[in-house]
Design a protein around this motif. Structure first.
Motif, mmCIF file in Angstrom:
data_model
loop_
_atom_site.group_PDB
_atom_site.id
_atom_site.type_symbol
_atom_site.label_atom_id
_atom_site.label_comp_id
_atom_site.label_asym_id
_atom_site.label_seq_id
_atom_site.Cartn_x
_atom_site.Cartn_y
_atom_site.Cartn_z
ATOM 1 N N PRO A 131 0.816 -1.224 0.000
ATOM 2 C CA PRO A 131 0.000 0.000 0.000
ATOM 3 C C PRO A 131 0.848 1.272 0.000
ATOM 4 C CG PRO A 131 -0.877 -1.584 1.558
ATOM 5 C CD PRO A 131 0.429 -2.144 1.090
ATOM 6 N N GLN A 132 1.913 1.289 0.830
ATOM 7 C CA GLN A 132 2.769 2.479 0.884
ATOM 8 C C GLN A 132 3.519 2.661 -0.430
ATOM 9 O OE1 GLN A 132 2.385 0.017 3.187
ATOM 10 N NE2 GLN A 132 3.668 0.488 4.951
ATOM 11 N N LEU A 133 4.026 1.527 -0.942
ATOM 12 C CA LEU A 133 4.797 1.584 -2.183
ATOM 13 C C LEU A 133 3.953 2.167 -3.328
ATOM 14 C CD1 LEU A 133 7.028 -1.305 -3.415
ATOM 15 C CD2 LEU A 133 5.274 -0.467 -4.916
ATOM 16 N N ARG A 134 2.715 1.700 -3.422
ATOM 17 C CA ARG A 134 1.831 2.185 -4.502
ATOM 18 C C ARG A 134 1.499 3.655 -4.318
ATOM 19 N NH1 ARG A 134 2.237 -1.769 -8.359
ATOM 20 N NH2 ARG A 134 1.302 -3.717 -7.675
ATOM 21 N N GLN A 135 1.288 4.041 -3.052
ATOM 22 C CA GLN A 135 0.950 5.438 -2.795
ATOM 23 C C GLN A 135 2.113 6.347 -3.198
ATOM 24 O OE1 GLN A 135 -2.027 6.250 -2.296
ATOM 25 N NE2 GLN A 135 -1.593 8.451 -2.148
ATOM 26 N N THR A 136 3.323 5.909 -2.878
ATOM 27 C CA THR A 136 4.500 6.696 -3.257
ATOM 28 C C THR A 136 4.590 6.789 -4.776
ATOM 29 O OG1 THR A 136 5.557 5.715 -1.340
ATOM 30 C CG2 THR A 136 6.973 6.964 -2.807
ATOM 31 N N ASP A 137 4.328 5.694 -5.466
ATOM 32 C CA ASP A 137 4.342 5.704 -6.936
ATOM 33 C C ASP A 137 3.356 6.742 -7.471
ATOM 34 O OD1 ASP A 137 6.173 3.677 -6.938
ATOM 35 O OD2 ASP A 137 4.808 2.106 -7.644
ATOM 36 N N ARG A 138 2.163 6.720 -6.911
ATOM 37 C CA ARG A 138 1.105 7.607 -7.417
ATOM 38 C C ARG A 138 1.453 9.081 -7.220
ATOM 39 N NH1 ARG A 138 -2.500 3.991 -4.261
ATOM 40 N NH2 ARG A 138 -2.927 2.278 -5.695
ATOM 41 N N SER A 181 4.516 10.279 -7.067
ATOM 42 C CA SER A 181 5.863 10.584 -7.569
ATOM 43 C C SER A 181 5.803 11.318 -8.901
ATOM 44 C CB SER A 181 6.634 9.277 -7.750
ATOM 45 O OG SER A 181 6.053 8.568 -8.834
ATOM 46 N N ALA A 182 6.977 11.686 -9.407
ATOM 47 C CA ALA A 182 7.033 12.375 -10.703
ATOM 48 C C ALA A 182 6.884 11.390 -11.855
ATOM 49 C CB ALA A 182 8.351 13.130 -10.817
ATOM 50 N N ALA A 183 7.534 10.232 -11.737
ATOM 51 C CA ALA A 183 7.601 9.322 -12.889
ATOM 52 C C ALA A 183 6.741 8.071 -12.716
ATOM 53 C CB ALA A 183 9.043 8.913 -13.144
ATOM 54 N N GLY A 184 6.087 7.943 -11.578
ATOM 55 C CA GLY A 184 5.225 6.773 -11.395
ATOM 56 C C GLY A 184 5.908 5.610 -10.707
ATOM 57 N N PHE A 185 7.137 5.786 -10.332
ATOM 58 C CA PHE A 185 7.762 4.809 -9.434
ATOM 59 C C PHE A 185 8.824 5.514 -8.597
ATOM 60 C CE2 PHE A 185 9.579 4.228 -13.623
ATOM 61 C CZ PHE A 185 10.937 4.389 -13.393
ATOM 62 N N THR A 186 9.162 4.856 -7.536
ATOM 63 C CA THR A 186 9.988 5.517 -6.537
ATOM 64 C C THR A 186 11.440 5.584 -6.993
ATOM 65 O OG1 THR A 186 8.579 4.200 -5.133
ATOM 66 C CG2 THR A 186 10.196 5.601 -4.033
ATOM 67 N N ILE A 187 11.892 6.793 -7.155
ATOM 68 C CA ILE A 187 13.307 7.016 -7.444
ATOM 69 C C ILE A 187 13.789 8.002 -6.394
ATOM 70 C CG2 ILE A 187 14.882 8.212 -9.021
ATOM 71 C CD1 ILE A 187 13.488 7.085 -11.318
ATOM 72 N N THR A 188 14.948 7.708 -5.820
ATOM 73 C CA THR A 188 15.462 8.655 -4.838
ATOM 74 C C THR A 188 16.221 9.733 -5.596
ATOM 75 O OG1 THR A 188 15.892 6.642 -3.601
ATOM 76 C CG2 THR A 188 16.625 8.707 -2.604
ATOM 77 N N ARG A 189 15.645 10.944 -5.632
ATOM 78 C CA ARG A 189 16.295 12.008 -6.393
ATOM 79 C C ARG A 189 17.143 12.865 -5.470
ATOM 80 N NH1 ARG A 189 13.955 16.678 -10.313
ATOM 81 N NH2 ARG A 189 13.404 17.648 -8.350
ATOM 82 N N ASN A 190 18.371 13.060 -5.897
ATOM 83 C CA ASN A 190 19.254 13.961 -5.160
ATOM 84 C C ASN A 190 18.782 15.387 -5.420
ATOM 85 O OD1 ASN A 190 21.345 15.359 -4.069
ATOM 86 N ND2 ASN A 190 22.910 14.612 -5.498
ATOM 87 N N GLU A 191 18.490 16.123 -4.407
ATOM 88 C CA GLU A 191 17.934 17.471 -4.598
ATOM 89 C C GLU A 191 18.997 18.528 -4.874
ATOM 90 O OE1 GLU A 191 14.900 18.036 -5.287
ATOM 91 O OE2 GLU A 191 14.223 16.020 -4.777
ATOM 92 N N GLN A 192 20.266 18.093 -4.921
ATOM 93 C CA GLN A 192 21.334 19.055 -5.225
ATOM 94 C C GLN A 192 21.462 19.278 -6.729
ATOM 95 O OE1 GLN A 192 24.620 16.896 -3.407
ATOM 96 N NE2 GLN A 192 25.244 18.818 -2.431
ATOM 97 N N SER A 193 21.909 20.466 -7.103
ATOM 98 C CA SER A 193 22.262 20.718 -8.505
ATOM 99 C C SER A 193 23.639 20.121 -8.764
ATOM 100 C CB SER A 193 22.294 22.226 -8.753
ATOM 101 O OG SER A 193 23.072 22.499 -9.889
ATOM 102 N N ALA A 194 23.861 19.665 -9.987
ATOM 103 C CA ALA A 194 25.190 19.132 -10.344
ATOM 104 C C ALA A 194 26.224 20.246 -10.345
ATOM 105 C CB ALA A 194 25.119 18.462 -11.718
ATOM 106 N N LEU A 195 25.754 21.490 -10.320
ATOM 107 C CA LEU A 195 26.679 22.622 -10.389
ATOM 108 C C LEU A 195 27.136 23.090 -9.009
ATOM 109 C CD1 LEU A 195 24.839 24.709 -13.139
ATOM 110 C CD2 LEU A 195 26.541 22.898 -13.409
#
Ligand code: NAP
Length: 564
Positions: free
Chosen positions: A262-269, A271-285
């Motif tokens: 249930p939690q996994l699906r909720q996170t998917d829904r 999210s930005a892309a429809g599945f859980t990806i851990t995005r680094n919030e830092q800029s590469a710069l």
């Protein structure tokens, strides 16, 4: 001939019955006309769930499916190496907790046969087959204004009417085989990966040519190379490919997923892309060169789409994007032994991620095999297919078989293959001559009660498809339910709402680097197709909120007609 009705005595049907028998008969010809509350086109992930949902609502539904079996994409794309690059535990239905618990995915990224088994299981488990007519291609869907019904004709002679018509025909389901001069003269076998023979193909001892190095080519080339005497890859544009790092799921992982679905699906829904990806919030710069390299190595070791989430701005800042692209080019250089082949495999013409990123298993390594060669058909274009092979501007190649991994007429191809006519006889293909126009990607003005699952203007192909499919199916189901409760006979997108949505879709796309690539997202792979960015980049979670807000406001931006 008498009309056949199998509708329930609900509000919609009372409205249907107001349509005279003569009216319907005159619209369709003398052939017996069967009426359904809803017709669904396609029996892949979308069509199966749409049928399930409409049945739950008590609507009589007929699904037409061109294939001889259910499964859609996974029915047709049976080429060796075919695999989904969204993780299996995310690329599956969430609507049934029982189904989630009983189905066992074996690998991180599911192979085509496993997904097809799953979809067949779903069809059986929910007793869906009795409303699915296989081996049947819909030819036309024509709206009759007098009766407010859709008239549907198939290549099997069916002529039916329906209050609702829902296209679930797929975004990547119309194969594109370029019109190579001389193709018909080739004496060997020609295959398109999207129409692969069900009995499989034995390439043992064969000289095989493969045209195309997109997601499909990148999957099929390593597999054919293991069997064939020689594989010649004809590459026009190199793509960036990331390692899948596929592996069997451990018993512990399976148990953990099942305990946390249930939690996994909720996170998917959300999210930005429809599945859980851990995005680094830092800029590469904002990090040092060493920190950047360390991060890139970290995500490369994980593999898959995670690589693109290494920094927050890979998709929107060209400088950050170039750092990532340089890193991948360096990996190609490290992997491929022949420096000239490595150079040809390195993409330079588009920012990384702006064409659909490829996810591979041993793709670049395949070019270290003695029996694989790479031909650059950008500098030396294909001139013709000869009876014995393929001739480019500079050389001729003897081949026994030719594999076209040349992609699809994406997002609009399957719709335009049907004659879809709305109000005033307007052809959808004509309405969309300068590019698709939808409101929320789910409806288009002038075509009442016609719903498009994962249509242009929705996150669709930029997301985990199963999450986007479920969201659309549920939104459509809720909409139909609302219409019944409010005595509505039709719903139609308003032109102003559609215009505003199209402008928003373009605005969001232009904020990203996506429009910089000649991709199929823009229709660039099909000669003559208008160059319009089709999917919605705004993210699955945001899009879901927007769709829900529209519904909560009584379907704001849609015109609903009542019959009381
Ligand atoms: P694609 O990405 O459109 O790639 C087609 C390839 O054929 C490109 O390399 C293209 O070159 C080449 N090509 C087309 N016409 C050509 C011509 N006349 N001469 C030479 N080369 C030509 O198609 P795809 O690989 O089938 O993938 C389509 C989409 O399906 C993917 O992007 C993905 O969304 C989905 N897919 C997903 C998976 C998965 O989940 N693992 C697997 C396969 C496919 P140019 O780039 O120069 O046009």
């Amino acid at each position: 001939m008498p009309l056949l009705f199998n509708d329930g005595p609900d509000a919609i049907e009372r409205q249907n019955e107001a349509v005279s028998e003569e009216q319907r008969s005159s619209e369709i010809s003398a052939t017996p006309v069967k009426h359904f509350d809803a017709v669904v086109i396609g029996a892949g992930f979308s069509g199966l769930y749409m049928l399930y949902r409409l049945r739950e609502l008590g609507l009589s539904t007929r699904v037409y499916e061109a294939g001889a079996g259910v499964g859609g994409t996974w029915y047709w794309n049976r080429y060796p190496g075919a695999r989904c690059d969204s993780p299996s535990v995310h690329y599956s239905y969430s609507f049934s907790p029982e189904l989630e618990q009983e189905w066992e995915w074996t690998e991180k990224y599911p192979r085509q046969p496993e997904i097809l088994r799953y979809l067949n299981h779903v069809a059986d488990r929910f007793d869906l087959r009795r409303d699915i007519q296989l081996n049947t291609r819909v030819l036309s869907i024509i709206y009759n204004e007098a009766s407010n019904l859709w008239m549907i004709k198939t290549d099997q002679g069916d002529q039916v009417s329906a209050r609702y018509c829902i296209t679930a025909a797929g975004c990547l389901s119309t194969p594109n085989t370029p019109k190579f001069p001389g193709l018909a003269s080739f004496q060997g076998q020609v295959y398109h990966t999207g129409q692969w023979p069900h009995e499989g193909v034995d390439f043992t001892g064969k000289r095989v040519g493969v045209i195309g190095t997109g997601s499909t080519g990148i999957q099929v080339i390593p597999q054919i190379a293991k069997q064939a005497a020689h594989v010649t890859v004809f590459q026009r544009t190199p793509n960036y490919s990331l390692p899948a790092r596929n592996r069997p799921l451990t018993p512990e992982e399976k148990a953990s997923v099942k305990a946390n679905y249930p939690q996994l699906r909720q996170t998917d829904r959300e999210s930005a892309a429809g599945f859980t990806i851990t995005r680094n919030e830092q800029s590469a710069l904002e990090v040092t060169a060493e920190e950047r390299q360390k991060k890139f190595e970290e995500v490369w070791a994980i593999g898959g789409f995670q690589v693109l989430a290494s920094f927050s701005d890979i998709g929107i800042n060209l400088e950050s994007n170039t750092y990532m692209a340089d890193f991948v080019r360096a990996k190609i250089g490290e992997t491929v032994h022949n420096p000239e082949v490595a150079r040809l495999l390195m993409p330079h013409d588009h920012p990384i991620g702006t064409k659909r990123i490829c996810i591979d298993t041993g793709y670049y390594e395949t070019y270290n095999r003695e029996n694989v060669s790479l031909v650059d058909v950008r500098t030396s274009p294909i001139e013709e297919i000869t009876p014995t092979g393929l001739r480019t501007k500079d050389a001729e190649y003897e081949l026994d078989a030719l594999v076209c991994a040349t992609g699809f007429d994406a997002m609009t191809g399957a719709l335009f293959n049907m004659e879809i006519r709305g109000k005033n006889g307007q052809l959808l293909k004509e309405k969309w001559a300068d590019g698709p126009r939808t409101y929320l990607g789910v409806m288009t003005a002038g075509f009442p009660n016609l719903f498009i699952i994962t249509g242009p203007g929705s996150p669709s192909v930029l997301s985990n498809m199963t999450v986007s499919i479920e969201q659309h199916v549920e939104w459509i189901g809720d909409c139909v339910q609302y219409m019944r409760e409010h005595h509505c006979s039709s719903i139609e997108a308003e032109v102003a709402a559609e215009d505003a949505w199209v402008a928003h879709v373009n605005e969001v796309a232009n904020f990203t680097l996506f429009p910089r690539a000649n991709s199929w997202y823009l229709g660039a792979n099909i000669p003559g197709k208008p160059r319009v960015f089709m999917p919605y980049v705004g993210g699955v979670g945001n899009y879901r909120i927007k769709c829900q807000e529209v519904a909560d406001k009584g379907y704001e931006g849609f015109c609903l007609m009542t019959y009381d």
